[in-house]
Design an enzyme around this catalytic site. Structure first.
Site, PDB file in Angstrom:
ATOM      1  N   GLU A 174       0.832  -1.203   0.000  1.00 30.43           N
ATOM      2  CA  GLU A 174       0.000   0.000   0.000  1.00 30.43           C
ATOM      3  C   GLU A 174       0.864   1.250   0.000  1.00 30.43           C
ATOM      4  O   GLU A 174       1.998   1.236   0.458  1.00 30.43           O
ATOM      5  CB  GLU A 174      -0.937   0.017   1.204  1.00 30.43           C
ATOM      6  CG  GLU A 174      -0.368  -0.489   2.516  1.00 30.43           C
ATOM      7  CD  GLU A 174       0.786   0.302   3.068  1.00 30.43           C
ATOM      8  OE1 GLU A 174       0.767   1.544   2.960  1.00 30.43           O
ATOM      9  OE2 GLU A 174       1.725  -0.305   3.609  1.00 30.43           O
ATOM     10  N   GLU A 317       4.579  -0.704   1.788  1.00 32.31           N
ATOM     11  CA  GLU A 317       4.868  -1.029   0.379  1.00 32.31           C
ATOM     12  C   GLU A 317       4.878  -2.528   0.099  1.00 32.31           C
ATOM     13  O   GLU A 317       5.220  -2.934  -1.008  1.00 32.31           O
ATOM     14  CB  GLU A 317       6.234  -0.487  -0.066  1.00 32.31           C
ATOM     15  CG  GLU A 317       6.480   0.965   0.131  1.00 32.31           C
ATOM     16  CD  GLU A 317       7.888   1.372  -0.290  1.00 32.31           C
ATOM     17  OE1 GLU A 317       8.672   0.521  -0.772  1.00 32.31           O
ATOM     18  OE2 GLU A 317       8.219   2.562  -0.131  1.00 32.31           O
TER      19      GLU A 317
END
Length: 351
Positions: A174, A317
């Site tokens: 994300e 991430e």
């Protein structure tokens, strides 16, 4: 596909293969249980993949990005423009997850669901424009029902692309300035625990910043106190586009029979919501690491999750999950390639 596909049944574990894998572990040339969690995860993977010798060589990493209206409340140490800039960094190869994906020979997909200041398409980014970020959940629900369903579907569509590419392991990541605030608020309402227990520094807030962030979340919880005790409605109220896409991705993986390796705090909150929406998906979720964000441990405990790593990470991430992939691969290789006592002509333990 039904119009509530997220409630559809999840794939079943192959308990026969799992039992065979467990029996094989007892026959390998080592004291029983001596490889600890590596033995357990190999057996889990065998049952999930339905093959005695599992493999996680084909990895699909999907990074979902979106902006958050709650940033207007001053809950982040970074400006919102960083979301767009990091999208460029992902596809340019300079982000941590970009480096890790190359090293793992994994497919990396970057999906923009709604960034505030991104007017032009970025090469290498898949654009699914749900809106210019979510609404400020301190004032109003973050998403409409239509937006939430589009975000869930974006996660599902990524999983279908992963399936068609032959992926055996799915990692969701994300990006979205303000999303630790969204995750903390969402976890607080789902778990019915104080926001102060789940709110941390995110991208680097100091003590005063964390206290302010907590007060914003507490105010939002009061604003939405009449919210129905329904995980999907809770997601719409406090989540982000990228969090909803992760929820949809995890549910679709369980329905398609693809193992998930869950990343850090935000991804684990998405996993919690996915399990509350459709409990059958829990078996398909493995957990990469326990991060430094204080709420992460609380959410992992709620899921009875045993993460593979604990390295003090708080990057997001999908990076923590990616770091755990070599460990999963080695667990599979040990399980599949070690000799049995009979094959190696080694005396087994006495009866």
């Amino acid at each position: 596909m039904s119009n509530t596909w997220w409630l559809d049944a999840c794939r079943s574990i192959d308990h026969s293969v799992r039992a065979q894998a467990l029996a094989r572990q007892q026959e390998l040339t080592k004291p029983a249980g001596s490889l600890g969690r590596l033995e357990q995860v190999a057996v889990e993977l065998a049952g999930l993949q339905g093959q005695l010798k599992p493999s996680v060589q084909q990895v699909w990493i999907a990074i979902f990005a979106g902006d958050h209206g709650v940033v207007a409340e001053g809950v982040s140490a970074y400006p919102q423009v960083v979301t767009r800039q990091m999208l460029q960094n992902f596809v340019g190869g300079g982000a941590a997850i970009s480096v890790l994906a190359r090293q793992l020979d994994a497919q990396l997909e970057v999906i923009d669901l709604g960034t505030v200041d991104l007017d032009l398409a970025l090469a290498g980014v898949r654009h699914v424009r749900i809106g210019p970020g979510t609404a400020n959940f301190a004032i109003a629900p973050a998403m409409t029902a239509e937006q939430g369903q589009r975000a869930l579907q974006a996660g599902r569509e990524s999983v279908l692309r992963a399936r068609d590419a032959g992926a055996r392991l799915f990692i969701g990541g994300e990006m979205g300035i303000g999303n630790t605030a969204a995750a903390s608020a969402l976890a607080s309402v789902v778990l019915k625990c104080p926001a102060s227990d789940l709110t941390g520094p995110g991208t680097g807030l100091g003590v005063a910043g964390v206290e302010h962030k907590t007060r914003v979340i507490e105010r939002a919880l009061l604003t939405h106190a009449a919210l129905a005790d329904d995980p999907l409605q809770q997601l719409l109220c406090f989540g982000g586009f990228e969090v909803a896409a992760l929820v949809g991705g995890y549910l679709a993986c369980a329905q398609q029979g693809i193992v998930v390796l869950v990343d850090g705090f935000i991804c684990t909150v998405a996993a919690l919501v996915a399990v509350r929406i459709n409990p059958g998906c829990r078996a398909w979720l493995l957990f990469g690491h326990r991060g430094a964000e204080p709420g992460h441990r609380r959410v992992l405990d709620a899921l009875q999750a045993q993460p593979l790593l604990e390295l003090g990470l708080r990057l997001g991430e999908g990076s923590g999950a990616a770091l755990a992939v070599p460990l999963l691969r080695l667990a599979c290789e040990l399980h599949g390639q070690m000799a049995t006592f009979a094959e190696a002509l080694v005396a087994d333990r006495s009866a």
